[in-house]
Design a protein around this motif. Structure first.
Motif, PDB file in Angstrom:
ATOM      1  N   ALA A   1       0.812  -1.157   0.104  1.00 57.57           N
ATOM      2  CA  ALA A   1      -0.116  -0.217  -0.011  1.00 57.57           C
ATOM      3  C   ALA A   1       0.795   1.238  -0.122  1.00 57.57           C
ATOM      4  CB  ALA A   1      -0.914   0.112   1.172  1.00 57.57           C
ATOM      5  N   GLY A   2       2.160   1.097   0.146  1.00 61.86           N
ATOM      6  CA  GLY A   2       3.247   2.239  -0.067  1.00 61.86           C
ATOM      7  C   GLY A   2       3.803   2.885   1.224  1.00 61.86           C
ATOM      8  N   TYR A   3       3.595   1.915   2.063  1.00 60.35           N
ATOM      9  CA  TYR A   3       4.335   2.215   3.659  1.00 60.35           C
ATOM     10  C   TYR A   3       5.513   1.448   3.807  1.00 60.35           C
ATOM     11  CZ  TYR A   3      -0.170   4.628   4.050  1.00 60.35           C
ATOM     12  OH  TYR A   3      -1.215   5.374   3.817  1.00 60.35           O
ATOM     13  N   LEU A   4       6.348   1.929   4.416  1.00 62.03           N
ATOM     14  CA  LEU A   4       7.542   1.274   5.072  1.00 62.03           C
ATOM     15  C   LEU A   4       6.980   0.571   6.488  1.00 62.03           C
ATOM     16  CD1 LEU A   4      10.477   3.924   4.755  1.00 62.03           C
ATOM     17  CD2 LEU A   4      10.470   1.525   3.922  1.00 62.03           C
ATOM     18  N   ALA A   5       7.224  -0.733   6.377  1.00 63.55           N
ATOM     19  CA  ALA A   5       6.414  -1.352   7.476  1.00 63.55           C
ATOM     20  C   ALA A   5       7.365  -2.077   8.143  1.00 63.55           C
ATOM     21  CB  ALA A   5       5.288  -2.419   6.951  1.00 63.55           C
ATOM     22  N   LEU A   6       7.426  -1.825   9.801  1.00 62.45           N
ATOM     23  CA  LEU A   6       8.601  -2.749  10.242  1.00 62.45           C
ATOM     24  C   LEU A   6       7.723  -3.306  11.519  1.00 62.45           C
ATOM     25  CD1 LEU A   6      11.137  -3.570  11.135  1.00 62.45           C
ATOM     26  CD2 LEU A   6      11.757  -1.113  12.241  1.00 62.45           C
ATOM     27  N   MET A   7       7.924  -4.710  11.786  1.00 61.02           N
ATOM     28  CA  MET A   7       7.192  -5.263  12.770  1.00 61.02           C
ATOM     29  C   MET A   7       8.353  -5.959  13.675  1.00 61.02           C
ATOM     30  SD  MET A   7       4.682  -8.730  12.667  1.00 61.02           S
ATOM     31  CE  MET A   7       5.823  -9.642  11.429  1.00 61.02           C
ATOM     32  N   PRO A   8       8.624  -5.315  14.966  1.00 58.74           N
ATOM     33  CA  PRO A   8       9.522  -5.962  15.808  1.00 58.74           C
ATOM     34  C   PRO A   8       8.958  -7.252  16.367  1.00 58.74           C
ATOM     35  CG  PRO A   8       8.313  -4.227  16.989  1.00 58.74           C
ATOM     36  CD  PRO A   8       7.724  -4.291  15.635  1.00 58.74           C
ATOM     37  N   ASP A   9       9.778  -8.251  16.697  1.00 58.41           N
ATOM     38  CA  ASP A   9       9.469  -9.128  17.280  1.00 58.41           C
ATOM     39  C   ASP A   9       9.601  -9.196  18.907  1.00 58.41           C
ATOM     40  OD1 ASP A   9       9.166 -11.781  18.284  1.00 58.41           O
ATOM     41  OD2 ASP A   9      10.745 -12.794  17.075  1.00 58.41           O
ATOM     42  N   LEU A  10       8.509  -8.997  19.508  1.00 59.64           N
ATOM     43  CA  LEU A  10       8.533  -8.896  20.862  1.00 59.64           C
ATOM     44  C   LEU A  10       8.801 -10.199  21.709  1.00 59.64           C
ATOM     45  CD1 LEU A  10       5.217  -6.745  21.032  1.00 59.64           C
ATOM     46  CD2 LEU A  10       7.323  -5.848  20.780  1.00 59.64           C
ATOM     47  N   PHE A  11       8.851 -11.390  21.196  1.00 60.14           N
ATOM     48  CA  PHE A  11       9.244 -12.365  21.594  1.00 60.14           C
ATOM     49  C   PHE A  11      10.750 -13.026  21.239  1.00 60.14           C
ATOM     50  CE2 PHE A  11       4.507 -13.599  21.191  1.00 60.14           C
ATOM     51  CZ  PHE A  11       4.151 -12.849  22.244  1.00 60.14           C
ATOM     52  N   THR A  12      11.649 -11.965  20.628  1.00 59.23           N
ATOM     53  CA  THR A  12      13.025 -12.258  20.529  1.00 59.23           C
ATOM     54  C   THR A  12      13.575 -12.765  21.474  1.00 59.23           C
ATOM     55  OG1 THR A  12      13.108 -10.387  18.689  1.00 59.23           O
ATOM     56  CG2 THR A  12      15.175 -11.237  19.720  1.00 59.23           C
ATOM     57  N   ALA A  13      13.582 -12.316  22.840  1.00 62.44           N
ATOM     58  CA  ALA A  13      14.235 -12.976  23.561  1.00 62.44           C
ATOM     59  C   ALA A  13      13.978 -14.352  24.311  1.00 62.44           C
ATOM     60  CB  ALA A  13      14.101 -11.839  25.134  1.00 62.44           C
ATOM     61  N   GLY A  14      12.891 -14.751  23.699  1.00 62.70           N
ATOM     62  CA  GLY A  14      12.838 -16.343  24.208  1.00 62.70           C
ATOM     63  C   GLY A  14      11.548 -17.012  23.803  1.00 62.70           C
ATOM     64  N   GLY A  15      10.935 -16.384  22.817  1.00 63.62           N
ATOM     65  CA  GLY A  15       9.885 -17.152  22.225  1.00 63.62           C
ATOM     66  C   GLY A  15       8.518 -16.592  22.944  1.00 63.62           C
ATOM     67  N   ALA A  16       7.420 -17.069  22.216  1.00 66.92           N
ATOM     68  CA  ALA A  16       6.203 -16.723  22.887  1.00 66.92           C
ATOM     69  C   ALA A  16       6.124 -17.330  24.458  1.00 66.92           C
ATOM     70  CB  ALA A  16       4.735 -17.083  22.200  1.00 66.92           C
ATOM     71  N   ARG A  17       6.452 -18.460  24.531  1.00 67.82           N
ATOM     72  CA  ARG A  17       6.223 -19.474  25.851  1.00 67.82           C
ATOM     73  C   ARG A  17       6.884 -18.540  26.916  1.00 67.82           C
ATOM     74  NH1 ARG A  17       6.990 -25.681  25.993  1.00 67.82           N
ATOM     75  NH2 ARG A  17       5.135 -25.270  24.312  1.00 67.82           N
TER      76      ARG A  17
END
Length: 261
Positions: free
Chosen positions: A61-77
């Motif tokens: 759609a014409g946007y720079l879109a950036l999704m941070p991985d909030l679970f980088t530190a150890g996964g969702a669990r």
């Protein structure tokens, strides 16, 4: 458009290492930029293929879109409890990680400096919190809240919405976990004098903007029965049209480098 995995610069109080997914518009379709940016906050199931396609859609759609991985530190669990704890408090590691993404977008030469935020499910609640100027990085130029949980009482909601950026929000009428949320948010935004577009879709449930079922396969029948979880293409098409029109109005203003650049 192009989609690539990136490393984000961590902030004090944030994840020591932080991954993300960046979508870049096609120069052939949208010109050479600069483009407005959108921070994407994922669902409680984390960065899966469904969420990556939400990033793709925004880049298309014409946007720079950036999704941070909030679970980088150890996964969702490992990270889910801490992430919800930060959400309830209105500050903490997850907010610092989202702010890392916002700051990285602003620093890109391809970005106009005008930044919006969009969230889904858990991320929708973050998007609502981030509409407030009192949160890290706030206020954004616009926020898209998709089936995000609201604060527990009206006084807290009123405090959150005071001075908030424009908000476009979408909820499903079949979502038993968020009964009345759309009406309550609409009233709160009206009371605060915040430009907004809030709609509830009677045929839709939770996560209706997703293009495919996600989450643990064994839990999907339960989630479908209780929350109506799953795609609803007709409602999703209308909601995405509203989101793109709202972002077009509030993020493309001036098209030059924004005040945060």
């Amino acid at each position: 458009m192009t989609l690539r995995d990136v490393q984000l610069t961590p902030r004090p109080g944030g994840s020591p290492e932080l991954r993300g997914v960046l979508g870049v518009p096609s120069a052939a379709v949208h010109g050479g930029g600069p483009w407005p940016g959108v921070v994407v906050v994922h669902e409680a199931f984390g960065v899966d293929d469904v969420m990556r396609r939400q990033v793709e859609r925004l880049a298309e759609a014409g946007y720079l879109a950036l999704m941070p991985d909030l679970f980088t530190a150890g996964g969702a669990r490992k990270c889910l409890t801490a992430t919800f704890r930060a959400l309830a408090a209105g500050h903490g590691r997850a907010f610092e990680d989202v702010e890392s993404a916002r700051a990285q977008l602003v620093a890109l030469a391809e970005c106009t400096g005008r930044i919006g935020v969009i969230g889904f499910c858990m991320g929708g609640a973050f998007a609502l919190q981030l509409a407030s100027p009192s949160r890290p990085g706030g206020p954004y130029a616009a926020s898209s809240v998709n089936y995000g949980r609201l604060p527990g009482d009206d006084a807290e909601l009123d405090a959150l919405l005071a001075g908030a950026c424009p908000v476009v929000a979408s909820y499903g009428g079949r979502d038993a976990s968020l009964k009345g949320a759309a009406d309550r948010l609409d009233r709160g935004l009206q009371h605060a004098g915040v430009p907004h577009d809030v709609r509830e879709y009677p045929s839709a449930g939770h996560s209706f903007l997703n293009d495919a079922p996600n989450g643990p396969r064994l839990l999907r029948p339960v989630m479908q029965r209780i929350l109506g979880v799953g795609p609803e293409p007709e409602a999703a098409a209308d909601a995405w049209g509203r989101i793109e029109a709202f972002f077009g109005e509030h993020l493309r203003e001036g098209e030059g480098r924004g005040p945060d650049a």
